[in-house]
Each structure stands twice: as C-alpha cells, then as structure tokens.
Design a protein around this motif. Sequence first.
Motif, mmCIF file in Angstrom:
data_model
loop_
_atom_site.group_PDB
_atom_site.id
_atom_site.type_symbol
_atom_site.label_atom_id
_atom_site.label_comp_id
_atom_site.label_asym_id
_atom_site.label_seq_id
_atom_site.Cartn_x
_atom_site.Cartn_y
_atom_site.Cartn_z
ATOM 1 N N SER A 149 0.819 -1.220 0.000
ATOM 2 C CA SER A 149 0.000 0.000 0.000
ATOM 3 C C SER A 149 0.849 1.263 0.000
ATOM 4 C CB SER A 149 -0.899 0.032 1.231
ATOM 5 O OG SER A 149 -1.612 -1.160 1.361
ATOM 6 N N SER A 191 -1.623 -4.826 -2.705
ATOM 7 C CA SER A 191 -2.340 -4.287 -1.542
ATOM 8 C C SER A 191 -2.961 -2.980 -2.002
ATOM 9 C CB SER A 191 -1.362 -4.004 -0.399
ATOM 10 O OG SER A 191 -0.611 -5.134 -0.100
ATOM 11 N N GLY A 192 -3.481 -2.234 -1.066
ATOM 12 C CA GLY A 192 -3.963 -0.897 -1.390
ATOM 13 C C GLY A 192 -5.464 -0.724 -1.283
ATOM 14 N N ILE A 239 -7.569 -1.046 1.251
ATOM 15 C CA ILE A 239 -8.004 -0.263 2.413
ATOM 16 C C ILE A 239 -7.528 1.193 2.278
ATOM 17 C CG2 ILE A 239 -7.839 -0.031 4.939
ATOM 18 C CD1 ILE A 239 -7.568 -3.137 5.035
ATOM 19 N N ALA A 240 -6.259 1.350 1.873
ATOM 20 C CA ALA A 240 -5.699 2.704 1.750
ATOM 21 C C ALA A 240 -6.454 3.526 0.706
ATOM 22 C CB ALA A 240 -4.213 2.615 1.399
ATOM 23 N N ASN A 273 -5.523 -10.118 -4.202
ATOM 24 C CA ASN A 273 -5.512 -9.454 -2.895
ATOM 25 C C ASN A 273 -6.269 -10.353 -1.925
ATOM 26 O OD1 ASN A 273 -5.100 -7.609 -0.831
ATOM 27 N ND2 ASN A 273 -6.302 -5.950 -1.779
ATOM 28 N N GLU A 274 -6.088 -10.068 -0.662
ATOM 29 C CA GLU A 274 -6.909 -10.765 0.319
ATOM 30 C C GLU A 274 -8.339 -10.251 0.171
ATOM 31 O OE1 GLU A 274 -5.392 -10.834 4.271
ATOM 32 O OE2 GLU A 274 -6.998 -12.173 4.880
ATOM 33 N N ASP A 289 -10.512 -8.803 1.822
ATOM 34 C CA ASP A 289 -10.610 -8.111 3.120
ATOM 35 C C ASP A 289 -12.048 -7.888 3.566
ATOM 36 O OD1 ASP A 289 -7.760 -7.543 3.559
ATOM 37 O OD2 ASP A 289 -7.953 -6.305 1.778
ATOM 38 N N ASP A 298 -1.412 -10.070 6.188
ATOM 39 C CA ASP A 298 -0.496 -9.223 5.429
ATOM 40 C C ASP A 298 -0.247 -9.848 4.064
ATOM 41 O OD1 ASP A 298 2.392 -10.562 5.295
ATOM 42 O OD2 ASP A 298 1.422 -11.107 7.175
ATOM 43 N N ASN A 299 0.025 -8.987 3.099
ATOM 44 C CA ASN A 299 0.170 -9.478 1.728
ATOM 45 C C ASN A 299 1.557 -10.033 1.423
ATOM 46 O OD1 ASN A 299 -2.456 -9.014 1.214
ATOM 47 N ND2 ASN A 299 -2.149 -7.490 -0.400
ATOM 48 N N GLY A 356 -0.469 -0.120 5.244
ATOM 49 C CA GLY A 356 0.069 -1.473 5.036
ATOM 50 C C GLY A 356 0.382 -2.137 6.363
ATOM 51 N N THR A 357 0.725 -3.423 6.280
ATOM 52 C CA THR A 357 0.919 -4.163 7.523
ATOM 53 C C THR A 357 2.252 -4.906 7.568
ATOM 54 O OG1 THR A 357 -0.386 -5.869 6.449
ATOM 55 C CG2 THR A 357 -1.505 -4.570 8.120
HETATM 56 N N1 GLU Z 1 -5.126 -6.466 1.934
HETATM 57 C C1 GLU Z 1 -4.796 -5.162 2.431
HETATM 58 C C2 GLU Z 1 -5.263 -4.074 1.470
HETATM 59 O O1 GLU Z 1 -5.402 -4.312 0.288
HETATM 60 C C3 GLU Z 1 -3.309 -4.961 2.630
HETATM 61 C C4 GLU Z 1 -2.597 -5.908 3.509
HETATM 62 C C5 GLU Z 1 -1.132 -5.506 3.601
HETATM 63 O O2 GLU Z 1 -0.846 -4.307 3.677
HETATM 64 O O3 GLU Z 1 -0.249 -6.341 3.564
HETATM 65 O O4 GLU Z 1 -5.444 -2.960 1.891
#
Ligand code: GLU
Length: 279
Positions: free
Chosen positions: A19, A57-58, A60-61, A141-142, A144, A155-156, A218-219
Amino acid sequence: MQKRPCIEKKKRIVVKIGSSSLTHEETGNIYFAKIEKLVRELCDLRNSGIDVCLVSSGAIAVGRQAIGLTNKPSSNSQKQACAAVGQARLMMTYQKVFAEYNQTVAQVLMTKNTMILPNSRQNAHNTFEELFAMGVIPIVNENDTVSTYEMQFGDNDTLSALVATLVNADLLVLLSDINGMYTDDPRENEYARLIEYVPELNDDVMQMGKDSTGSGVGTGGMHTKLNAAMIATRSGADMIITNSNDLNCLHHLFDNEYTGTLFAKNEQTDFLLEDFLKD
Ligand code: GLU
C-alpha cells in the motif's frame, strides 16, 4: 558476505506491491505514476514470455481516501468497508492502465480458507493455471471485505508467498519501501548495511527481522518479509526484496543489476504448507 549470484531467467513470477508504494506518503492519495510504471514493467515481463501474477495491496488505503477518512480505520468493519470501496477503485485503475498495453487482467480475491480447504485450493490452482494459459495477468488481494480475524492472512507478504507456492512460481519479488534486508534497521542505524544475498535462511537471519513497518499504511515489516522468504524459498522459488522507488529494477532481475536482497531457493522435502496455515 557472499557475493550475489545471477539468477537464471524465470518461467513464472509473482510480484507483490504494498500500500505504501501505491499511495503518496504526504496525502495518502493514489500514486498514478507509480502504477503506470509498474504496469509497463509487468507487461514487458509478460511479453518476454514469463507468466506474471501481481499481488497488490492498497484496497483499504485507496478506499479510506475515497471515503474521506482522515484516520487509519480502526474497527474491522470500518476496514472492511474501506476495502470494499478501495478494491473496486484499485481494479478500475489497474484495468485502465493495463488496457493501454493491450494486457488483460483478472481479479482474484482470497481468504485463508482458499488455501486451507483442499477443494478451494485446487479450484484456485486450476483458475490460476487457466489464466496463465490465456495470457492473463491475475491481480490478487486478500478478500478483506469478508475475511474475519481468524480467517485472515493479515499481510500481503505472506499472501504473496502462499500464492507463489500455489502457482509453483520460480521467483517472488517483494516491492517494498526499503531497498532490501539490512544488517540493522537503516532508519535507526546509519551504519546498517544492505545484505545482497542470503544463501540460507537460518535462525540467525530470521532473528534479524524487525517486527515493524516504517509507513503509516500497510501491515508488512521485515518480519513478515522473512516469513514470506521462508515459505517461498522452501517451496522452490527464489525471492527478492527490492525498492518500489525504482521499478526499472524489474528489467534487471536477470542481469543482477538491481539493488536488493536475493534469498536463494532451498527446496525442502519436508516442507509442509499446512504448517504455515495453522494459526
Ligand atoms: N489487503 C490489504 C489491502 O489491500 C493490505 C494488507 C497488507 O498491507 O499487507 O489494503
């Protein structure tokens, strides 16, 4: 320190971007120029005959920005709502930019169950194989929005290593906000040196991982990256950590002209993916 060897050209690569690399540090807004460069590099890898999979990722952001939340979402439901908005927006952006290079992409959203349940795992594997055969780039992606705490990869970095294992990739590239693995945290210790090559991931190397992330989004930190390295290298893939500030490095993975850390593959006959999925 051992000199980093040149790796042979690969057949299947998983590239993960975080992210913090996809958004502007100052504002949290989406970083279009970065996405454009990334997409061009991935299309070139694909055009050179390599199967490519992107773990991005990204969600959530980007969702948080779209909704206008000033603070990082705290509750699970808030994060999930942000991800629902952001994932769609992120894919819209990717699809638009990839289309400029005539490249078709696909969205694959996974939860831990996708890897744990044998049927789901087999289905996911089959889908990836079909997509690669069709020349499509899967963007993973997960999921989420629906994955509850106990079903989260979290975490990705870990997710990308599991995807690399699932699709039998021979290289995993983690594009990070740091050049690679250092002897110490370079943000705190000016004498910290970049480790270019890790021939074997032993306990000493694992101890060097710091459980932190330098960015506000990010995580992943070095700890999750080393876990990813453990999974990827044991399943037979090399892994590289390199800085997303220089996406041109994706052009130089096979001539050894990149700044980063290479973790050498180390196939283990006793490797059990299940061990990494237990908790
Ligand atoms: N899956 C989360 C997302 O797309 C990110 C997880 C991570 O930062 O690793 O926001």
